[in-house]
Design an enzyme around this catalytic site. Structure first.
Site, PDB file in Angstrom:
ATOM      1  N   CYS A 125     -18.602 -13.851  -5.059  1.00  0.00           N
ATOM      2  CA  CYS A 125     -19.619 -12.880  -4.623  1.00  0.00           C
ATOM      3  C   CYS A 125     -21.018 -13.388  -4.980  1.00  0.00           C
ATOM      4  O   CYS A 125     -21.996 -13.071  -4.298  1.00  0.00           O
ATOM      5  CB  CYS A 125     -19.395 -11.519  -5.278  1.00  0.00           C
ATOM      6  SG  CYS A 125     -18.077 -10.561  -4.511  1.00  0.00           S
TER       7      CYS A 125
ATOM      8  N   CYS B  63     -16.314   7.722  -1.139  1.00  0.00           N
ATOM      9  CA  CYS B  63     -15.889   6.618  -0.259  1.00  0.00           C
ATOM     10  C   CYS B  63     -15.517   7.147   1.134  1.00  0.00           C
ATOM     11  O   CYS B  63     -14.730   8.094   1.274  1.00  0.00           O
ATOM     12  CB  CYS B  63     -14.698   5.918  -0.896  1.00  0.00           C
ATOM     13  SG  CYS B  63     -13.951   4.691   0.173  1.00  0.00           S
TER      14      CYS B  63
ATOM     15  N   CYS C  19     -18.756  -6.789   4.770  1.00  0.00           N
ATOM     16  CA  CYS C  19     -18.904  -7.879   3.796  1.00  0.00           C
ATOM     17  C   CYS C  19     -19.287  -9.137   4.581  1.00  0.00           C
ATOM     18  O   CYS C  19     -18.684  -9.441   5.614  1.00  0.00           O
ATOM     19  CB  CYS C  19     -17.599  -8.146   3.057  1.00  0.00           C
ATOM     20  SG  CYS C  19     -17.666  -9.574   1.971  1.00  0.00           S
TER      21      CYS C  19
ATOM     22  N   CYS D 190     -22.541  -5.170   0.008  1.00  0.00           N
ATOM     23  CA  CYS D 190     -21.685  -3.988   0.186  1.00  0.00           C
ATOM     24  C   CYS D 190     -22.238  -2.804  -0.600  1.00  0.00           C
ATOM     25  O   CYS D 190     -22.116  -1.656  -0.162  1.00  0.00           O
ATOM     26  CB  CYS D 190     -20.242  -4.289  -0.211  1.00  0.00           C
ATOM     27  SG  CYS D 190     -20.046  -4.963  -1.865  1.00  0.00           S
TER      28      CYS D 190
ATOM     29  N   CYS E 232     -23.572   0.419   1.751  1.00  0.00           N
ATOM     30  CA  CYS E 232     -22.626   1.554   1.758  1.00  0.00           C
ATOM     31  C   CYS E 232     -23.394   2.853   2.005  1.00  0.00           C
ATOM     32  O   CYS E 232     -24.237   3.249   1.197  1.00  0.00           O
ATOM     33  CB  CYS E 232     -21.879   1.631   0.433  1.00  0.00           C
ATOM     34  SG  CYS E 232     -20.806   3.078   0.374  1.00  0.00           S
TER      35      CYS E 232
ATOM     36  N   ASP F 292       0.825  -1.208   0.000  1.00  0.00           N
ATOM     37  CA  ASP F 292       0.000   0.000   0.000  1.00  0.00           C
ATOM     38  C   ASP F 292       0.861   1.261   0.000  1.00  0.00           C
ATOM     39  O   ASP F 292       0.492   2.252   0.606  1.00  0.00           O
ATOM     40  CB  ASP F 292      -0.899  -0.029   1.257  1.00  0.00           C
ATOM     41  CG  ASP F 292      -1.995   1.023   1.201  1.00  0.00           C
ATOM     42  OD1 ASP F 292      -2.325   1.471   0.093  1.00  0.00           O
ATOM     43  OD2 ASP F 292      -2.502   1.403   2.272  1.00  0.00           O
TER      44      ASP F 292
HETATM   45  S1  SF4 Z   1     -20.507  -7.786   0.371  1.00  0.00           S
HETATM   46 FE1  SF4 Z   1     -18.722  -9.104  -0.043  1.00  0.00          FE
HETATM   47  S2  SF4 Z   1     -19.575 -10.967  -1.020  1.00  0.00           S
HETATM   48 FE2  SF4 Z   1     -21.164  -9.369  -1.110  1.00  0.00          FE
HETATM   49  S3  SF4 Z   1     -20.847  -8.413  -3.134  1.00  0.00           S
HETATM   50 FE3  SF4 Z   1     -19.709  -7.177  -1.633  1.00  0.00          FE
HETATM   51  S4  SF4 Z   1     -17.627  -8.026  -1.702  1.00  0.00           S
HETATM   52 FE4  SF4 Z   1     -18.974  -9.553  -2.675  1.00  0.00          FE
END
Ligand code: SF4
Length: 345
Positions: free
Chosen positions: A148, A174, A204, A154, A158, A94
């Site tokens: 996913c 963000c 997540c 997510c 958000c 990073d």
């Molecule tokens: S919350 Fe996790 S599993 Fe669900 S879409 Fe987002 S990154 Fe993928």
């Protein structure tokens, strides 16, 4: 984030960034603190629901991961050199124009989630990534398969709607960018959705498989876990520097720290009148810079008609925990993924 543009194609071509690179070794380091309780996700969600609590991302509560991971990657590079002889190797975490998630996905360290971070079935996304660029031609490992599925937790959860489409993040919205990287005013329309998050955030369903670290480095430091906004707001610059020594939080500086806290305190005032919070905000006004003063004024305005807008805060904060990953994709097997893999350049 102008470094993205500044480094151009070097970001995508490791051999241009470090001449002679033939392979990149990717590694992950889990960071959940050793004392993490089994129900840690519920605890974190509860913390975000309490407007007076301070929300600091778990990864930032311990020692600065840049230092920890870089030192361990260098140790690994030295051990490799001891095995194979003189070796051109450079470590990154990073810290440079490296496409970390792409390298992690190509080498099997984790797939790119819809939130754009790397994740793995046995770890969620609660890990740091690191790389060693080497002048050795290593056999590449298999890319990671994505899991996913139809989940979009997510994206839905958000608070600032920063994930504008699967795998596409608008950094300007963000929370991590706004509270850590961004050094100007936080756009007004995004202040309420920040809630009490003062340094980063993450969600997540796969995180329920996150692993605790074996290292003491990521253990939470007392004032950064369970602190109230007012406790942190009371720190003067000297105390901020002392309390955040060796922590990644230190690099945002005291003014940005207070700016983030002012937004969170304004959101707390909107949820419920609080004379202590109002007094604490007013006390900093005379000495505040123009940037901080504007955020304090905004925060104080949130207290006018307090309580009436609490619903809109919880709407924009969307504080319900995401669905279980077992309901959105095939049950995770708990197979361990090797912590170190290689991608050819
Ligand atoms: S919350 Fe996790 S599993 Fe669900 S879409 Fe987002 S990154 Fe993928």
């Amino acid at each position: 984030m102008d470094y993205m543009q500044r480094h151009g194609l070097k970001r995508a071509r490791p051999a241009e960034l470090v001449p002679g690179t033939l392979s990149v070794i990717t590694a992950r380091l889990d960071y959940l603190p050793r004392a993490t309780a089994p129900g840690w996700q519920a605890i974190e969600w509860q913390r975000l629901r309490d407007p007076r609590q301070a929300g600091v991302s778990i990864y930032a509560r311990g020692r600065d991961y840049h230092k920890v991971l870089r030192a361990r990657l260098q140790q690994l590079a030295d051990r490799l050199a001891a095995e194979v002889g003189p070796l051109g190797a450079r470590v990154f975490t990073d810290s440079a124009p490296v496409l970390e998630v792409e390298l992690a996905a190509r080498s099997g360290t984790g797939w790119r989630g819809k939130h754009t971070l790397a994740l793995q079935r046995d770890a969620g996304s609660m890990f740091f990534l690191g790389e060693i660029f080497v002048d050795l031609a290593l056999p590449p490992t298999e890319p990671a398969a994505a899991h996913c599925g139809s989940c979009s937790a997510c994206i839905e959860v958000c608070p600032t709607r920063a994930i504008v489409a699967p795998y596409r993040l608008d950094a300007r919205r963000c929370i991590s960018y706004l509270t850590i990287e961004h050094d100007g005013a936080i756009p007004e329309e995004l202040r309420a959705p920040l809630g009490n998050r003062i340094y980063g955030q993450l969600v997540c369903p796969w995180n329920k498989y996150a692993k605790t670290s074996t290292l003491p480095d990521f253990d939470a430091r007392a004032p950064l876990e369970g602190a109230t906004l007012l406790q942190l707001w009371a720190w003067d610059e000297a105390e901020f520097l002392r309390r955040t020594e060796g922590s990644p939080i230190r690099r945002i500086g005291h003014e940005r720290w207070l700016r983030n806290l002012a937004v969170a305190l304004g959101n707390a005032l909107r949820a419920m009148p609080d004379a202590q919070i109002e007094a604490a905000l007013r006390a900093r006004l005379p000495e505040a810079s123009a940037l901080l003063g504007e955020h304090i004024e905004w925060a104080l305005r949130q207290g006018q008609g307090a309580g009436s807008e609490a619903c809109s805060v919880s709407h924009s904060g969307r504080l319900s925990a995401p669905s279980s990953v077992d309901t959105v994709t095939s049950p995770a097997t708990k197979e361990a993924s090797p912590p170190m893999r290689a991608a050819s350049t």
